[in-house]
Design an enzyme around this catalytic site. Structure first.
Site, PDB file in Angstrom:
ATOM      1  N   GLY A 149      -2.903  -4.850 -12.548  1.00 44.60           N
ATOM      2  CA  GLY A 149      -4.092  -5.653 -12.251  1.00 44.60           C
ATOM      3  C   GLY A 149      -5.315  -4.783 -12.011  1.00 44.60           C
ATOM      4  O   GLY A 149      -6.399  -5.046 -12.550  1.00 44.60           O
ATOM      5  N   HIS A 150      -5.146  -3.731 -11.201  1.00 45.55           N
ATOM      6  CA  HIS A 150      -6.257  -2.801 -10.977  1.00 45.55           C
ATOM      7  C   HIS A 150      -6.680  -2.136 -12.283  1.00 45.55           C
ATOM      8  O   HIS A 150      -7.874  -2.003 -12.576  1.00 45.55           O
ATOM      9  CB  HIS A 150      -5.829  -1.700 -10.001  1.00 45.55           C
ATOM     10  CG  HIS A 150      -5.526  -2.168  -8.621  1.00 45.55           C
ATOM     11  ND1 HIS A 150      -4.275  -2.069  -8.063  1.00 45.55           N
ATOM     12  CD2 HIS A 150      -6.308  -2.731  -7.668  1.00 45.55           C
ATOM     13  CE1 HIS A 150      -4.298  -2.537  -6.834  1.00 45.55           C
ATOM     14  NE2 HIS A 150      -5.514  -2.961  -6.566  1.00 45.55           N
ATOM     15  N   GLN A 172     -11.683  -3.676   7.700  1.00 45.58           N
ATOM     16  CA  GLN A 172     -11.276  -5.048   7.392  1.00 45.58           C
ATOM     17  C   GLN A 172      -9.958  -5.421   8.053  1.00 45.58           C
ATOM     18  O   GLN A 172      -9.430  -6.504   7.828  1.00 45.58           O
ATOM     19  CB  GLN A 172     -11.179  -5.246   5.878  1.00 45.58           C
ATOM     20  CG  GLN A 172     -10.084  -4.466   5.196  1.00 45.58           C
ATOM     21  CD  GLN A 172     -10.259  -4.421   3.689  1.00 45.58           C
ATOM     22  OE1 GLN A 172     -11.291  -3.967   3.180  1.00 45.58           O
ATOM     23  NE2 GLN A 172      -9.274  -4.909   2.952  1.00 45.58           N
ATOM     24  N   TYR A 210      -2.700   2.458  -4.475  1.00 50.20           N
ATOM     25  CA  TYR A 210      -1.406   1.940  -4.912  1.00 50.20           C
ATOM     26  C   TYR A 210      -1.630   1.028  -6.122  1.00 50.20           C
ATOM     27  O   TYR A 210      -1.279  -0.158  -6.127  1.00 50.20           O
ATOM     28  CB  TYR A 210      -0.686   1.205  -3.786  1.00 50.20           C
ATOM     29  CG  TYR A 210       0.821   1.246  -3.941  1.00 50.20           C
ATOM     30  CD1 TYR A 210       1.516   2.416  -3.699  1.00 50.20           C
ATOM     31  CD2 TYR A 210       1.535   0.141  -4.357  1.00 50.20           C
ATOM     32  CE1 TYR A 210       2.888   2.485  -3.862  1.00 50.20           C
ATOM     33  CE2 TYR A 210       2.912   0.200  -4.528  1.00 50.20           C
ATOM     34  CZ  TYR A 210       3.574   1.365  -4.278  1.00 50.20           C
ATOM     35  OH  TYR A 210       4.941   1.438  -4.448  1.00 50.20           O
ATOM     36  N   LYS A 243      -8.071 -12.752  -8.025  1.00 49.82           N
ATOM     37  CA  LYS A 243      -6.976 -13.111  -7.126  1.00 49.82           C
ATOM     38  C   LYS A 243      -7.509 -13.242  -5.702  1.00 49.82           C
ATOM     39  O   LYS A 243      -7.125 -14.138  -4.966  1.00 49.82           O
ATOM     40  CB  LYS A 243      -5.860 -12.074  -7.181  1.00 49.82           C
ATOM     41  CG  LYS A 243      -4.685 -12.420  -6.246  1.00 49.82           C
ATOM     42  CD  LYS A 243      -3.525 -11.463  -6.410  1.00 49.82           C
ATOM     43  CE  LYS A 243      -3.850 -10.126  -5.779  1.00 49.82           C
ATOM     44  NZ  LYS A 243      -3.904 -10.232  -4.282  1.00 49.82           N
ATOM     45  N   ASP A 244      -8.397 -12.329  -5.332  1.00 46.64           N
ATOM     46  CA  ASP A 244      -9.099 -12.419  -4.047  1.00 46.64           C
ATOM     47  C   ASP A 244     -10.376 -13.241  -4.279  1.00 46.64           C
ATOM     48  O   ASP A 244     -11.491 -12.710  -4.245  1.00 46.64           O
ATOM     49  CB  ASP A 244      -9.421 -11.025  -3.529  1.00 46.64           C
ATOM     50  CG  ASP A 244      -8.167 -10.193  -3.323  1.00 46.64           C
ATOM     51  OD1 ASP A 244      -7.422 -10.475  -2.380  1.00 46.64           O
ATOM     52  OD2 ASP A 244      -7.929  -9.266  -4.133  1.00 46.64           O
ATOM     53  N   HIS A 260      -1.821  -1.004  -9.549  1.00 46.39           N
ATOM     54  CA  HIS A 260      -0.910  -1.686 -10.446  1.00 46.39           C
ATOM     55  C   HIS A 260      -1.697  -2.133 -11.681  1.00 46.39           C
ATOM     56  O   HIS A 260      -2.901  -1.849 -11.808  1.00 46.39           O
ATOM     57  CB  HIS A 260      -0.219  -2.866  -9.764  1.00 46.39           C
ATOM     58  CG  HIS A 260      -1.166  -3.820  -9.090  1.00 46.39           C
ATOM     59  ND1 HIS A 260      -2.055  -4.620  -9.784  1.00 46.39           N
ATOM     60  CD2 HIS A 260      -1.370  -4.105  -7.767  1.00 46.39           C
ATOM     61  CE1 HIS A 260      -2.752  -5.356  -8.947  1.00 46.39           C
ATOM     62  NE2 HIS A 260      -2.362  -5.060  -7.716  1.00 46.39           N
TER      63      HIS A 260
END
Length: 310
Positions: free
Chosen positions: A38-39, A63, A34, A177-178, A36
């Site tokens: 950012g990816h 996870q 999915y 972000k992570d 976006h």
């Protein structure tokens, strides 16, 4: 043209070794699909660092705890391929395995890897998939998201290790972000002597400041507007530090107030050392302010790095 899709781990390994035999360097961008902007920014960055880039698209059951519903994770595999096809500047290949926890025996659990069709379940459920080897970065995984998601980072570290062993990249790019995940992978690579460079990429944001996330699509219009309180409060906190305010308790209270007043439910607000992720009481050197909060049924995370020296 759409990128080549490799679904078998042995074929993926052979492809990587063929590239390396030609003297090419390999980048890896692990994702759960999915995609976006950012990816896509991670993919573009990887292409500037390596000759070819592998984008893994795999919803990792390891996870997720048994109480978390993997089936709600959004998926648009054909859309992902179209977005990757539009990227110029180098060769991109997609690794989309069906099940990286299937070792050839009978299983009752199905994972479609984000490609559609199967029921995605957690391999930590009772009965599981016969997988019982896990990677843990014991201290770094304990705080922040690890408090409310106790199996999350062992699942992340394990699947990333599997991807490293299958793809055999020279460079792997992760989004900041992570933040905790990025630092955990860095530490794992150091501790286990992987010959891989781990690159952290700055957070990609929407025009209004919301951190890009695949989960944003599940926010209602009202919840999305309220969620902007996270990035706004982080920016306010950074500005306060620049003005000389260094009390972490006061900064955290300010952020919590902003989120709560916007109808958010705070999971945590922490100010930690950028490398050790240990909490600090007063800002004297580089820290990162990390926030996790719920808006409706969607849990969002965000952070901001503050590099100072008083």
């Amino acid at each position: 043209m759409e990128p080549e899709v490799i679904r078998d781990k042995d074929s993926m390994r052979k492809w990587s070794r063929a590239m390396r035999s030609q003297g090419k360097t390999i980048g890896l961008v692990p994702t759960m699909g999915y995609l976006h902007e950012g990816h896509l920014s991670l993919v573009r960055q990887s292409l500037t660092l390596t000759d070819v880039t592998v984008v893994s698209i795999y919803v990792n059951p390891g996870q997720f705890s048994p109480t978390e519903d993997l089936s709600t994770y959004p998926s648009d595999f054909s859309g992902d391929l179209a977005k990757l096809a539009a990227i110029s500047g180098g060769k991109v290949v997609v690794f989309n395995p069906k099940n990286l926890y299937d070792y050839g025996g009978e299983t009752k659990k199905i994972n479609d890897g984000g490609g559609g069709g199967g029921r995605v379940v957690s391999c930590v459920e009772e009965g599981g998939l016969g997988h019982e080897t896990w990677i843990r970065v014991e201290r770094l995984e304990k705080g922040l998201c690890g408090k409310s998601r106790p199996v999350f980072f062992r699942g992340v570290a394990t699947i990333v290790t599997k991807l490293f062993n299958i793809v055999e990249p020279d460079v792997a790019v992760f989004g900041k972000k992570d933040y905790q995940q990025w630092r955990i992978i860095q530490r794992m690579v150091r501790d286990l002597d992987f010959g891989i460079e781990i690159v952290g990429s700055d957070i990609a944001r929407e025009r209004d400041g919301l951190a890009m996330s695949s989960r944003n699509v599940r926010l209602s219009d009202e919840e999305r507007q309220r969620a902007l309180s996270i990035s706004r409060s982080l920016a306010m906190a950074k500005a306060s530090v620049a003005e000389g305010k260094t009390s972490c308790a006061e900064l955290k209270d300010m952020i919590i107030q902003q989120v709560v007043e916007s109808a958010g439910r705070v999971d945590y607000v922490e100010i930690v050392d950028q490398e050790t992720l240990e909490g600090v009481e007063e800002i004297k050197s580089g820290v990162v302010i990390c926030v996790a909060a719920w808006f409706g049924t969607v849990r969002l995370i965000d952070n901001i790095e503050i590099d100072v020296s008083f």
